[in-house]
Motif scaffolding. Structure first.
Motif, PDB file in Angstrom:
ATOM      1  N   ILE A  54       0.860  -1.188   0.000  1.00  0.00           N
ATOM      2  CA  ILE A  54       0.000   0.000   0.000  1.00  0.00           C
ATOM      3  C   ILE A  54       0.891   1.231   0.000  1.00  0.00           C
ATOM      4  O   ILE A  54       1.785   1.360   0.844  1.00  0.00           O
ATOM      5  CB  ILE A  54      -0.938   0.019   1.213  1.00  0.00           C
ATOM      6  CG1 ILE A  54      -1.854  -1.204   1.183  1.00  0.00           C
ATOM      7  CG2 ILE A  54      -1.760   1.300   1.258  1.00  0.00           C
ATOM      8  CD1 ILE A  54      -2.763  -1.312   2.380  1.00  0.00           C
ATOM      9  N   ILE A  77       1.149   5.317   0.337  1.00  0.00           N
ATOM     10  CA  ILE A  77       0.462   6.467   0.923  1.00  0.00           C
ATOM     11  C   ILE A  77       1.199   7.739   0.539  1.00  0.00           C
ATOM     12  O   ILE A  77       2.428   7.814   0.640  1.00  0.00           O
ATOM     13  CB  ILE A  77       0.422   6.352   2.451  1.00  0.00           C
ATOM     14  CG1 ILE A  77      -0.309   5.071   2.870  1.00  0.00           C
ATOM     15  CG2 ILE A  77      -0.229   7.572   3.084  1.00  0.00           C
ATOM     16  CD1 ILE A  77      -0.095   4.715   4.333  1.00  0.00           C
ATOM     17  N   ASP A 112      -2.182  12.242   3.193  1.00  0.00           N
ATOM     18  CA  ASP A 112      -3.149  11.587   4.074  1.00  0.00           C
ATOM     19  C   ASP A 112      -4.009  10.548   3.366  1.00  0.00           C
ATOM     20  O   ASP A 112      -5.001  10.095   3.921  1.00  0.00           O
ATOM     21  CB  ASP A 112      -4.048  12.628   4.751  1.00  0.00           C
ATOM     22  CG  ASP A 112      -4.896  13.420   3.755  1.00  0.00           C
ATOM     23  OD1 ASP A 112      -4.811  13.157   2.534  1.00  0.00           O
ATOM     24  OD2 ASP A 112      -5.638  14.314   4.202  1.00  0.00           O
ATOM     25  N   GLN A 113      -3.623  10.155   2.143  1.00  0.00           N
ATOM     26  CA  GLN A 113      -4.482   9.214   1.440  1.00  0.00           C
ATOM     27  C   GLN A 113      -3.723   8.097   0.743  1.00  0.00           C
ATOM     28  O   GLN A 113      -2.516   8.189   0.491  1.00  0.00           O
ATOM     29  CB  GLN A 113      -5.367   9.949   0.440  1.00  0.00           C
ATOM     30  CG  GLN A 113      -4.642  10.640  -0.692  1.00  0.00           C
ATOM     31  CD  GLN A 113      -5.602  11.387  -1.584  1.00  0.00           C
ATOM     32  OE1 GLN A 113      -6.464  10.798  -2.230  1.00  0.00           O
ATOM     33  NE2 GLN A 113      -5.472  12.705  -1.614  1.00  0.00           N
ATOM     34  N   VAL A 114      -4.446   7.041   0.446  1.00  0.00           N
ATOM     35  CA  VAL A 114      -3.912   5.900  -0.292  1.00  0.00           C
ATOM     36  C   VAL A 114      -3.875   6.256  -1.769  1.00  0.00           C
ATOM     37  O   VAL A 114      -4.879   6.707  -2.329  1.00  0.00           O
ATOM     38  CB  VAL A 114      -4.783   4.647  -0.063  1.00  0.00           C
ATOM     39  CG1 VAL A 114      -4.298   3.487  -0.927  1.00  0.00           C
ATOM     40  CG2 VAL A 114      -4.814   4.264   1.406  1.00  0.00           C
ATOM     41  N   LEU A 160      -9.471   0.667   2.069  1.00  0.00           N
ATOM     42  CA  LEU A 160      -8.130   1.110   1.699  1.00  0.00           C
ATOM     43  C   LEU A 160      -7.954   1.146   0.187  1.00  0.00           C
ATOM     44  O   LEU A 160      -6.880   0.852  -0.338  1.00  0.00           O
ATOM     45  CB  LEU A 160      -7.067   0.207   2.353  1.00  0.00           C
ATOM     46  CG  LEU A 160      -6.998   0.330   3.878  1.00  0.00           C
ATOM     47  CD1 LEU A 160      -6.003  -0.664   4.462  1.00  0.00           C
ATOM     48  CD2 LEU A 160      -6.633   1.750   4.289  1.00  0.00           C
ATOM     49  N   TYR A 181      -8.836   7.961   2.866  1.00  0.00           N
ATOM     50  CA  TYR A 181      -7.920   8.444   3.889  1.00  0.00           C
ATOM     51  C   TYR A 181      -7.101   7.254   4.398  1.00  0.00           C
ATOM     52  O   TYR A 181      -7.640   6.161   4.605  1.00  0.00           O
ATOM     53  CB  TYR A 181      -8.675   9.081   5.051  1.00  0.00           C
ATOM     54  CG  TYR A 181      -9.214  10.457   4.744  1.00  0.00           C
ATOM     55  CD1 TYR A 181      -8.363  11.486   4.349  1.00  0.00           C
ATOM     56  CD2 TYR A 181     -10.571  10.741   4.862  1.00  0.00           C
ATOM     57  CE1 TYR A 181      -8.855  12.752   4.069  1.00  0.00           C
ATOM     58  CE2 TYR A 181     -11.078  12.004   4.589  1.00  0.00           C
ATOM     59  CZ  TYR A 181     -10.213  13.006   4.186  1.00  0.00           C
ATOM     60  OH  TYR A 181     -10.702  14.261   3.910  1.00  0.00           O
ATOM     61  N   ALA A 182      -5.805   7.481   4.606  1.00  0.00           N
ATOM     62  CA  ALA A 182      -4.898   6.397   4.997  1.00  0.00           C
ATOM     63  C   ALA A 182      -5.004   6.134   6.498  1.00  0.00           C
ATOM     64  O   ALA A 182      -4.079   6.395   7.275  1.00  0.00           O
ATOM     65  CB  ALA A 182      -3.470   6.735   4.600  1.00  0.00           C
ATOM     66  N   ILE A 221      -5.190   3.203   8.947  1.00  0.00           N
ATOM     67  CA  ILE A 221      -4.749   1.820   8.788  1.00  0.00           C
ATOM     68  C   ILE A 221      -4.373   1.227  10.144  1.00  0.00           C
ATOM     69  O   ILE A 221      -3.684   1.859  10.947  1.00  0.00           O
ATOM     70  CB  ILE A 221      -3.528   1.742   7.844  1.00  0.00           C
ATOM     71  CG1 ILE A 221      -3.884   2.340   6.471  1.00  0.00           C
ATOM     72  CG2 ILE A 221      -3.037   0.307   7.694  1.00  0.00           C
ATOM     73  CD1 ILE A 221      -2.702   2.455   5.523  1.00  0.00           C
ATOM     74  N   GLY A 240      -2.479   8.831   7.315  1.00  0.00           N
ATOM     75  CA  GLY A 240      -1.135   8.702   6.779  1.00  0.00           C
ATOM     76  C   GLY A 240      -0.015   8.906   7.768  1.00  0.00           C
ATOM     77  O   GLY A 240       1.160   8.730   7.422  1.00  0.00           O
TER      78      GLY A 240
END
Length: 424
Positions: free
Chosen positions: A29, A31, A34-36, A359, A364-365, A367, A384
């Protein structure tokens, strides 16, 4: 290397379990901010990227706990947010009985100053009805259309409260702490229905809950900590649990179960414990997808303990899969994609579905990276930013959280940095 120097954060070689996107496979993944931005079999890395090796670990969307008492107005510290982040929670909705229209301002200020998770609130029902605003004006307030003059005359003389009061997710009816007359409950149903807010009950006394359902008249009702009815405090436990589950089969009703109370033993000794027959009925309701959301309610180290503990969230989800109550994806969905979908449905805010609880690219990351054998979160990222490692909060992640509500996500409430006095 400072976090601000990092170009990308890449989680590598972890077993991604993303129920919303139907993924249960080893993935990387990527990042950015703040996002994937990418989910793939093998991500390339460049100078300045931060790599997090997740081999042997499971990568889940960040846990969404829609019933977690975070810094309630009567709480004496703010440690709940940090403990919850260590336990894998990345988004928490606080349903305090004492939550007045000041709650978005006060908790919003804490978020501005630095919390490691996304936060939002349910307002206490009695407090919503405690100002000079009438039903129509309250609906306008929560819809974002009430004028400033009306707010100043009928809501508050505090400008910050007037600016932020509308930023709630829903209203919580707390019969465990006070009993409202029927005419006031009818007003709450009208306000939440017209303003697209969730209406949540204190589900413990099944007689009261059945009465709330009758008053709903087809409008939505969410049963908070619904397995508390199976503790036998107000009715024989198994009988009450069956009635709650039957209510959850109704189209306009949704419900949530507390993780601690689902585990072997049925609860905690300083809270409530489910009778074993009622616990088995609750597990069957999960297996049949009658109830599709789990919550913690609180933390035992807090003043407001609630009925459970965030430390039980990850173990409970793992046990549901291990005991074949649900598949791993369906178990993880109980605190990721399922609450996000419910919030999208009830608030009419599709951002909940598009950017939370999964995801995929653009989310938004948020996780939670889980060590399944040790049953805890190894890494927790909020938007993130790494906020916890091996159940130890990282101070560098203190400003990771955003404010969530029925409106779009607010990355700052604009309160935490305000000066006390403005010298003119």
């Amino acid at each position: 290397m400072h976090e601000t120097d990092t170009r990308h954060t890449i989680l590598k070689n972890g077993l991604l379990i993303d129920p919303s996107n139907g993924i249960e496979a080893v993935k990387d993944i990527v990042i950015e901010g703040d996002q994937v931005i990418e989910v793939c079999d093998k991500a390339g890395a460049e100078k300045g990227d931060r790599l997090i090796d997740c081999a042997g670990l499971e990568i889940w969307p960040g846990l969404i706990d829609i019933h977690l008492h975070v810094s309630d107005l009567f709480e004496i510290h703010t440690n709940t947010a940090y403990g919850a982040a260590e336990d894998g929670v990345t988004t928490a909705l606080s349903p305090g009985a004492g939550n007045t229209f000041m709650a978005p301002a006060l908790l919003g200020a804490e978020m501005d100053r630095g919390l490691p998770l996304n936060v939002g609130v349910f307002l206490g029902a009695a407090n919503v009805l405690g100002t000079r605003l009438n039903e129509e004006e309250l609906t306008a307030l929560f819809s974002g259309t009430l004028g400033q003059e009306d707010r100043e005359r009928k809501l508050s003389h505090n400008n910050i409260v007037n600016r932020t009061a509308q930023y709630a997710v829903g209203i919580k009816e707390h019969m465990g702490h006070f009993l409202l007359p029927d005419e006031k409950i009818q007003k709450l149903y009208a306000i939440t229905d017209q303003a697209n807010l969730m209406f949540t009950s204190h589900t413990q006394d099944i007689g009261h809950t059945l009465h709330l359902f009758e008053m709903a008249k087809g409008r939505h009702l969410h049963l908070g900590h619904a397995n508390a009815a199976g503790c036998g405090t107000d009715e024989e436990a198994a009988r009450a649990m069956k009635q709650v589950i039957d209510l959850c089969r109704q189209k306009e009703v949704s419900g949530e179960f507390v993780t601690t109370m689902l585990r072997e033993g049925g609860g905690c000794r300083e809270g409530l414990k489910m009778a074993e027959p009622a616990r088995q009925m609750a597990l069957e309701a999960l297996a049949e997808h009658v109830v599709t959301i789990l919550v913690s309610d609180g933390q035992n180290q807090s003043t407001m303990k609630g009925f459970g503990d965030t430390r039980d969230n990850i173990p409970c989800l793992l046990e549901l899969a291990e005991n074949k109550v649900l598949s791993k994806k369906d178990a993880v969905a109980l605190m990721t994609s399922n609450p996000a979908k419910l919030l999208a449905q009830r608030t009419k805010n599709e951002e909940w579905r598009s950017r939370y609880g999964h995801l995929g690219i653009g989310a938004y990351a948020n996780i939670t990276v889980v060590e399944p054998n040790r049953r805890h979160a190894v890494y927790v990222l909020t938007n993130g930013r790494l906020v916890s490692f091996e159940k130890r909060y990282l101070r560098s992640g203190g400003r990771a959280g955003y404010w969530v509500s029925k409106f779009q996500t607010k990355k700052s409430m604009g309160i935490g940095e305000l000066p006390m006095y403005d010298i003119k």
